[in-house]
Design a protein around this motif. Sequence first.
Motif, PDB file in Angstrom:
ATOM      1  N   ARG A   1       0.753  -1.243   0.088  1.00  0.00           N
ATOM      2  CA  ARG A   1      -0.131   0.088   0.150  1.00  0.00           C
ATOM      3  C   ARG A   1       0.806   1.214   0.042  1.00  0.00           C
ATOM      4  O   ARG A   1       0.610   2.296  -0.666  1.00  0.00           O
ATOM      5  N   ASN A   2       2.162   1.323   0.592  1.00  0.00           N
ATOM      6  CA  ASN A   2       3.008   2.523   0.691  1.00  0.00           C
ATOM      7  C   ASN A   2       3.412   2.656  -0.625  1.00  0.00           C
ATOM      8  O   ASN A   2       3.673   4.016  -1.174  1.00  0.00           O
TER       9      ASN A   2
ATOM     10  N   VAL B   1       0.575   4.432  -2.899  1.00  0.00           N
ATOM     11  CA  VAL B   1       0.167   5.558  -2.561  1.00  0.00           C
ATOM     12  C   VAL B   1       1.461   6.495  -2.591  1.00  0.00           C
ATOM     13  O   VAL B   1       1.113   7.615  -2.324  1.00  0.00           O
TER      14      VAL B   1
ATOM     15  N   SER C   1       1.543  10.550  -1.674  1.00  0.00           N
ATOM     16  CA  SER C   1       1.862  10.986  -0.121  1.00  0.00           C
ATOM     17  C   SER C   1       3.000  11.944  -0.266  1.00  0.00           C
ATOM     18  O   SER C   1       3.188  12.608   0.536  1.00  0.00           O
TER      19      SER C   1
ATOM     20  N   GLY D   1      -2.460   9.991   0.949  1.00  0.00           N
ATOM     21  CA  GLY D   1      -1.667   8.721   1.012  1.00  0.00           C
ATOM     22  C   GLY D   1      -1.501   8.101   2.191  1.00  0.00           C
ATOM     23  O   GLY D   1      -2.449   7.936   3.100  1.00  0.00           O
ATOM     24  N   ASP D   2      -0.010   8.001   2.732  1.00  0.00           N
ATOM     25  CA  ASP D   2       0.303   7.508   4.132  1.00  0.00           C
ATOM     26  C   ASP D   2       0.989   8.466   4.773  1.00  0.00           C
ATOM     27  O   ASP D   2       1.623   8.247   5.635  1.00  0.00           O
TER      28      ASP D   2
ATOM     29  N   VAL E   1      -5.686   4.896   4.660  1.00  0.00           N
ATOM     30  CA  VAL E   1      -4.472   4.637   3.838  1.00  0.00           C
ATOM     31  C   VAL E   1      -4.706   3.300   2.886  1.00  0.00           C
ATOM     32  O   VAL E   1      -4.375   3.522   1.620  1.00  0.00           O
TER      33      VAL E   1
ATOM     34  N   TRP F   1      -7.057   4.845   0.253  1.00  0.00           N
ATOM     35  CA  TRP F   1      -6.001   5.562  -0.797  1.00  0.00           C
ATOM     36  C   TRP F   1      -5.493   4.336  -1.964  1.00  0.00           C
ATOM     37  O   TRP F   1      -5.596   4.543  -2.988  1.00  0.00           O
ATOM     38  N   ALA F   2      -4.962   3.259  -0.972  1.00  0.00           N
ATOM     39  CA  ALA F   2      -4.218   2.229  -1.938  1.00  0.00           C
ATOM     40  C   ALA F   2      -5.169   1.640  -2.949  1.00  0.00           C
ATOM     41  O   ALA F   2      -4.704   1.297  -4.271  1.00  0.00           O
TER      42      ALA F   2
ATOM     43  N   ASN G   1      -6.133   3.802  -5.805  1.00  0.00           N
ATOM     44  CA  ASN G   1      -5.212   4.375  -6.394  1.00  0.00           C
ATOM     45  C   ASN G   1      -4.754   2.936  -7.794  1.00  0.00           C
ATOM     46  O   ASN G   1      -4.486   3.199  -8.768  1.00  0.00           O
TER      47      ASN G   1
ATOM     48  N   ASN H   1      -4.521   7.938  -9.055  1.00  0.00           N
ATOM     49  CA  ASN H   1      -4.122   8.781  -7.819  1.00  0.00           C
ATOM     50  C   ASN H   1      -5.089   9.764  -7.518  1.00  0.00           C
ATOM     51  O   ASN H   1      -5.215  10.107  -6.308  1.00  0.00           O
TER      52      ASN H   1
END
Length: 266
Positions: free
Chosen positions: A56-57, A60, A64, A102-103, A157, A160-161, A164, A169
């Motif tokens: 996920r990071n 995003v 982020s 994001g994160d 988060v 978001w992931a 995306n 985005n």
Amino acid sequence: MTVFLAAALLLAGAAARTIETVTPQVICHSHITPDGQVQPEPYLEISPPAPWSIIRNFLVAPISGVGVLAGGVMGMESCSGPPLLVMFWPPPRTSGGGTVLGDVFVAWMPPGETQAGPLSINGYGTEGERLYIRYGPNISQARDDEEELGLHESRHVDQWAVANFLAGNLAFPAAYFVDDALFPESRNHFERDASLSRGGYPPAPDNWPAPKWPETAAIAVLGLIIFRRRLRWAVRVIRGGQGQRTAPTTGECPVHTRGWTPLRDC
């Protein structure tokens, strides 16, 4: 040009988030003494499983980084949550909330009138803390409240992931805005999915729409502008039958052909 600028911003965001990832971060709510000594509080054990956290990071990272860049422009500093990176104004400025990009949690909202007491008297300290300040956002002072808020924002988060991955985005903010226009505040499906109580929201009065009419009207107008060609095509097919699906005006593709003028003009 607009697409190019958006792509450039997202690339810059991805680079900024990568830099923050490899830069050592002070843990949010660490205690900073007058002589500069850092006394960190323990990490909150609320991060998702490592595989999903990495995925996920990555998904995003561009948006982020936009949060990192925005915080930097506003003169904010950063600290590590987890499960988020937090951008905040350094003491004695305080925060009463923020926005997840994001994160990254950008704690930009000023304190509300109900947040009195130690926050307004002692900056980032809590009651009785006169020898150090707390480094990081003071949105919550109780450890349990901090954990609940962290879990709430972590769920955003996730949202978001997924958005995306499915649609790019801008998918999550667009979907959130539309949902919030029709189902505002505690009715919002994204906030309910993240747990209203953890996010400090009151219980939803019901599950029915309660449109905010200015936002709803703006969405309707924007939808007409974006989908006007498809609407014209649909009108032409409804009026002229299936044979009009691929019967464009000379020199134009079917989608561009006018749909609400007399058929003899098509």
